[in-house]
Structures are given as structure tokens and as C-alpha cells.
Design a protein around this motif. Sequence first.
Motif, mmCIF file in Angstrom:
data_model
loop_
_atom_site.group_PDB
_atom_site.id
_atom_site.type_symbol
_atom_site.label_atom_id
_atom_site.label_comp_id
_atom_site.label_asym_id
_atom_site.label_seq_id
_atom_site.Cartn_x
_atom_site.Cartn_y
_atom_site.Cartn_z
ATOM 1 N N ILE A 1 41.590 2.598 89.603
ATOM 2 C CA ILE A 1 40.501 1.991 88.834
ATOM 3 C C ILE A 1 40.479 2.590 87.433
ATOM 4 O O ILE A 1 40.208 1.906 86.464
ATOM 5 C CB ILE A 1 39.145 2.169 89.547
ATOM 6 C CG1 ILE A 1 39.146 1.320 90.818
ATOM 7 C CG2 ILE A 1 37.984 1.774 88.640
ATOM 8 C CD1 ILE A 1 37.970 1.548 91.715
ATOM 9 N N GLY A 2 40.788 3.872 87.335
ATOM 10 C CA GLY A 2 40.910 4.488 86.030
ATOM 11 C C GLY A 2 39.900 5.595 85.781
ATOM 12 O O GLY A 2 39.213 6.049 86.691
ATOM 13 N N PRO A 3 39.795 6.004 84.515
ATOM 14 C CA PRO A 3 38.963 7.150 84.160
ATOM 15 C C PRO A 3 37.471 6.921 84.401
ATOM 16 O O PRO A 3 36.697 7.874 84.424
ATOM 17 C CB PRO A 3 39.252 7.365 82.668
ATOM 18 C CG PRO A 3 39.803 6.080 82.182
ATOM 19 C CD PRO A 3 40.479 5.431 83.356
ATOM 20 N N LEU B 1 33.524 10.790 90.268
ATOM 21 C CA LEU B 1 33.573 10.491 91.694
ATOM 22 C C LEU B 1 34.859 11.042 92.300
ATOM 23 O O LEU B 1 34.852 11.637 93.375
ATOM 24 C CB LEU B 1 33.479 8.983 91.942
ATOM 25 C CG LEU B 1 33.573 8.539 93.399
ATOM 26 C CD1 LEU B 1 32.397 9.084 94.216
ATOM 27 C CD2 LEU B 1 33.628 7.022 93.480
ATOM 28 N N ARG B 2 35.967 10.880 91.583
ATOM 29 C CA ARG B 2 37.252 11.367 92.074
ATOM 30 C C ARG B 2 37.214 12.876 92.298
ATOM 31 O O ARG B 2 37.683 13.372 93.310
ATOM 32 C CB ARG B 2 38.373 11.024 91.093
ATOM 33 C CG ARG B 2 39.719 11.330 91.686
ATOM 34 C CD ARG B 2 40.788 11.651 90.692
ATOM 35 N NE ARG B 2 42.083 11.664 91.322
ATOM 36 C CZ ARG B 2 42.512 12.606 92.158
ATOM 37 N NH1 ARG B 2 41.742 13.621 92.477
ATOM 38 N NH2 ARG B 2 43.712 12.547 92.690
ATOM 39 N N GLN B 3 36.631 13.580 91.358
ATOM 40 C CA GLN B 3 36.541 15.036 91.469
ATOM 41 C C GLN B 3 35.694 15.432 92.682
ATOM 42 O O GLN B 3 36.074 16.315 93.446
ATOM 43 C CB GLN B 3 35.938 15.623 90.198
ATOM 44 C CG GLN B 3 35.838 17.134 90.229
ATOM 45 C CD GLN B 3 35.224 17.704 88.960
ATOM 46 O OE1 GLN B 3 34.933 16.985 88.008
ATOM 47 N NE2 GLN B 3 35.015 18.996 88.944
ATOM 48 N N TRP C 1 28.992 13.379 101.957
ATOM 49 C CA TRP C 1 29.319 12.773 100.664
ATOM 50 C C TRP C 1 30.617 11.971 100.722
ATOM 51 O O TRP C 1 30.767 10.976 100.010
ATOM 52 C CB TRP C 1 29.332 13.820 99.553
ATOM 53 C CG TRP C 1 27.920 14.131 99.168
ATOM 54 C CD1 TRP C 1 27.181 15.224 99.518
ATOM 55 C CD2 TRP C 1 27.043 13.293 98.401
ATOM 56 N NE1 TRP C 1 25.913 15.114 99.016
ATOM 57 C CE2 TRP C 1 25.800 13.944 98.317
ATOM 58 C CE3 TRP C 1 27.189 12.064 97.768
ATOM 59 C CZ2 TRP C 1 24.713 13.400 97.633
ATOM 60 C CZ3 TRP C 1 26.106 11.523 97.094
ATOM 61 C CH2 TRP C 1 24.883 12.187 97.022
ATOM 62 N N LEU C 2 31.540 12.371 101.573
ATOM 63 C CA LEU C 2 32.754 11.558 101.736
ATOM 64 C C LEU C 2 32.411 10.211 102.349
ATOM 65 O O LEU C 2 32.939 9.181 101.927
ATOM 66 C CB LEU C 2 33.796 12.288 102.589
ATOM 67 C CG LEU C 2 34.574 13.381 101.871
ATOM 68 C CD1 LEU C 2 35.423 14.172 102.854
ATOM 69 C CD2 LEU C 2 35.438 12.801 100.761
ATOM 70 N N PHE D 1 25.910 9.216 85.579
ATOM 71 C CA PHE D 1 26.830 8.200 86.088
ATOM 72 C C PHE D 1 26.853 6.993 85.152
ATOM 73 O O PHE D 1 27.916 6.484 84.816
ATOM 74 C CB PHE D 1 26.429 7.765 87.502
ATOM 75 C CG PHE D 1 27.357 6.737 88.081
ATOM 76 C CD1 PHE D 1 28.508 7.125 88.746
ATOM 77 C CD2 PHE D 1 27.103 5.381 87.936
ATOM 78 C CE1 PHE D 1 29.387 6.184 89.263
ATOM 79 C CE2 PHE D 1 27.968 4.429 88.456
ATOM 80 C CZ PHE D 1 29.118 4.832 89.122
ATOM 81 N N ARG D 2 25.686 6.537 84.733
ATOM 82 C CA ARG D 2 25.609 5.371 83.837
ATOM 83 C C ARG D 2 26.322 5.636 82.512
ATOM 84 O O ARG D 2 27.093 4.812 82.038
ATOM 85 C CB ARG D 2 24.160 4.976 83.599
ATOM 86 C CG ARG D 2 23.561 4.215 84.749
ATOM 87 C CD ARG D 2 22.089 3.863 84.493
ATOM 88 N NE ARG D 2 21.504 3.112 85.574
ATOM 89 C CZ ARG D 2 21.138 3.602 86.753
ATOM 90 N NH1 ARG D 2 21.321 4.876 87.012
ATOM 91 N NH2 ARG D 2 20.609 2.843 87.684
ATOM 92 N N VAL D 3 26.054 6.802 81.927
ATOM 93 C CA VAL D 3 26.671 7.141 80.644
ATOM 94 C C VAL D 3 28.183 7.232 80.785
ATOM 95 O O VAL D 3 28.933 6.665 79.977
ATOM 96 C CB VAL D 3 26.084 8.462 80.087
ATOM 97 C CG1 VAL D 3 26.898 8.976 78.904
ATOM 98 C CG2 VAL D 3 24.632 8.269 79.701
ATOM 99 N N ILE D 4 28.648 7.927 81.804
ATOM 100 C CA ILE D 4 30.093 8.094 82.018
ATOM 101 C C ILE D 4 30.753 6.742 82.257
ATOM 102 O O ILE D 4 31.817 6.452 81.710
ATOM 103 C CB ILE D 4 30.367 9.065 83.185
ATOM 104 C CG1 ILE D 4 29.972 10.473 82.762
ATOM 105 C CG2 ILE D 4 31.812 9.010 83.626
ATOM 106 C CD1 ILE D 4 29.911 11.470 83.901
#
Length: 178
Positions: free
Chosen positions: A56-58, A63-65, A113-114, A160-163
Motif C-alpha cells: 500500500i505504501g508509506p 501501522l506497519r511498525q 492489536w494484531l 493517524f489522520r495527519v500521517i
Amino acid sequence: MKRSRDMEKRSEINSAIEELSMLVIVKPEGNHKIAHIPTKPFLSLCYLVLQVIDKIGPTMAVLRQDVSQNIKRLEVMHELNPSMNSNLVEILKSEATKGKARKRSSCSKAFLWLTRSLDFSSALLQSLENDPKKDLEQIIQECYDATLSPWHGWISSAAFRVITICSINFMLLMDFTG
């Protein structure tokens, strides 16, 4: 082209979810049922989610971390005693018995969380499949609101919204210039 890759990712994760659901064993024991969730297959599914997030990208970096850290936590526990920790349910029960389940660094929190991340990823892929022409930012926000937002405080939700907005704008800029 990008949407066809999204369809491939969706197929991969749907297959993995179906595989895992077939691996979860529920056995009657006395007056209740006991679940058995094999640790390794569950972690394999989570690694598939990481691959989807990467594609999906950056936009999904945070979330990936989080997903990656939670996978590592469960992996470390499994590797400490592979035979004893081959069942996630037993790991969670052990932590609950020892009073460690609510601690921030517990496997119980990692598992929680997973599973929430799996819910988000599943909702995201279903939305992409249902309406491939829909704006990605809108899809991500709707899926976040439905799955992760109820569990985040206002600071996490705002972050989350800003990122998401910044990452999507960056991706659009890169597509435009390169």
C-alpha cells in the motif's frame, strides 16, 4: 495495474485467513470449549498482512511498525519454548494467570492489536474490492474509523489522520513528478 496488484494482495490475505480459520481448533472440555490457535500459522498470516501493508505504501508506515513489533513479541515468546508456546491460547492463559496480560509489553496486548490490525486490513481489502475507483484516502479513513479508531485515543486518531493525509499527498506528488 495498481488495482490488479491490490486484487492479488487481497487474494493472498483471504487465502491466509481461510487457512488460519481452518487451523483454529475448538475442542469441548467439560462444560465449555477450548480453542487452539497455532502460533506459527497465526504469525505467518500476520507476515502476509505486513506484505499487504508494504504494498500500500508509506501511508501505512505507523501501522506497519506496530504490526511488526507485535509479531516480534509473539515470536520471541514462541522461540523461548516452542513446544509449550505452540498454542497462542496457552500463551494468553499463562499471562492472565500470572497477572501480566494487561501490561503494555505483554503477548496478550500484541495478540489483541494484531487481531485489530487484521480486522483493519481485511476491511481495507474488502473496500478496495467493492469500489476500486473510490479515493484511497477515503477508504483508509473509513476502514480506520470502523476498526481501529474505537480503540485509539484522540491523540492517536489525530496522528493517524495527519500521517494518512501527508503520506497520500506525498504519494500523489511522487506519481505526478516521477
